[in-house]
Design a protein around this motif. Structure first.
Motif, short mmCIF file in Angstrom:
data_model
loop_
_atom_site.label_atom_id
_atom_site.label_comp_id
_atom_site.label_asym_id
_atom_site.label_seq_id
_atom_site.Cartn_x
_atom_site.Cartn_y
_atom_site.Cartn_z
N ASN A 150 -35.55 -8.80 -28.26
CA ASN A 150 -34.30 -8.97 -28.98
C ASN A 150 -33.75 -7.62 -29.42
O ASN A 150 -34.51 -6.76 -29.84
CB ASN A 150 -34.51 -9.85 -30.22
N HIS A 151 -32.43 -7.48 -29.32
CA HIS A 151 -31.76 -6.27 -29.78
C HIS A 151 -30.75 -6.66 -30.85
O HIS A 151 -29.93 -7.56 -30.65
CB HIS A 151 -31.02 -5.57 -28.65
N LYS A 152 -30.79 -5.97 -31.98
CA LYS A 152 -29.77 -6.11 -33.02
C LYS A 152 -29.20 -4.71 -33.26
O LYS A 152 -29.84 -3.86 -33.87
CB LYS A 152 -30.34 -6.68 -34.32
N ILE A 153 -28.00 -4.48 -32.72
CA ILE A 153 -27.40 -3.15 -32.73
C ILE A 153 -25.96 -3.26 -33.25
O ILE A 153 -25.22 -4.16 -32.87
CB ILE A 153 -27.38 -2.52 -31.32
N LYS A 154 -25.58 -2.30 -34.10
CA LYS A 154 -24.21 -2.20 -34.59
C LYS A 154 -23.65 -0.86 -34.13
O LYS A 154 -24.25 0.19 -34.36
CB LYS A 154 -24.17 -2.27 -36.12
N TYR A 155 -22.50 -0.91 -33.44
CA TYR A 155 -21.80 0.29 -33.00
C TYR A 155 -20.60 0.50 -33.91
O TYR A 155 -19.81 -0.42 -34.12
CB TYR A 155 -21.32 0.14 -31.55
N LEU A 156 -20.44 1.71 -34.42
CA LEU A 156 -19.31 2.07 -35.28
C LEU A 156 -18.47 3.11 -34.54
O LEU A 156 -18.94 4.23 -34.31
CB LEU A 156 -19.82 2.64 -36.60
N LEU A 157 -17.25 2.75 -34.17
CA LEU A 157 -16.41 3.62 -33.37
C LEU A 157 -15.46 4.42 -34.24
O LEU A 157 -14.74 3.86 -35.06
CB LEU A 157 -15.58 2.81 -32.37
N GLY A 158 -15.42 5.73 -34.03
CA GLY A 158 -14.50 6.61 -34.73
C GLY A 158 -13.14 6.63 -34.06
O GLY A 158 -12.90 5.97 -33.04
N LYS A 159 -12.24 7.44 -34.59
CA LYS A 159 -10.88 7.56 -34.09
C LYS A 159 -10.88 8.09 -32.66
O LYS A 159 -11.56 9.07 -32.35
CB LYS A 159 -10.09 8.49 -35.01
N ASN A 160 -10.11 7.42 -31.79
CA ASN A 160 -9.93 7.83 -30.40
C ASN A 160 -11.25 7.92 -29.63
O ASN A 160 -11.39 8.71 -28.71
CB ASN A 160 -9.17 9.16 -30.33
N SER A 161 -12.23 7.13 -30.01
CA SER A 161 -13.51 7.10 -29.30
C SER A 161 -13.54 5.90 -28.36
O SER A 161 -12.75 4.97 -28.50
CB SER A 161 -14.68 7.04 -30.28
N SER A 162 -14.44 5.94 -27.37
CA SER A 162 -14.55 4.81 -26.46
C SER A 162 -16.03 4.50 -26.21
O SER A 162 -16.89 5.38 -26.21
CB SER A 162 -13.83 5.08 -25.14
#
Length: 88
Positions: free
Chosen positions: A52-64
């Motif tokens: 199992n994977h529990k991951i949170k991605y937080l994207l900054g301005k103009n990121s992809s």
């Protein structure tokens, strides 16, 4: 472009501040946050089998962020938060 292999020794929150290709291996991830800084492109390839994977991605301005994920018999919880304008 940076290339990083995420393994069991790196299972804590971290930030990516340069264009990066990240491979997430076949091991359980209980809860981590990956912060992608402004103007950064990240490609993630992930495979897990019976984990199992529990991951949170937080994207900054103009990121992809691009995620290619194959999960077999896993119960994944993936959260993507877009905190900046023009992030994708």
């Amino acid at each position: 472009m940076n290339k990083i292999v995420l393994d069991e020794s790196i299972i804590k929150d971290f930030s990516i501040n340069k264009d990066t290709e990240l491979f997430i291996g076949d091991f359980p991830i209980k809860d981590i946050a990956i912060n992608i800084k402004d103007n950064v492109k990240v490609l993630i390839n992930s495979f897990c089998n019976n984990n199992n994977h529990k991951i949170k991605y937080l994207l900054g301005k103009n990121s992809s962020l691009t995620v290619n994920k194959l999960s077999v018999n896993g119960n994944d919880q993936i959260t993507i938060l877009s905190n900046g304008q023009k992030s994708s």
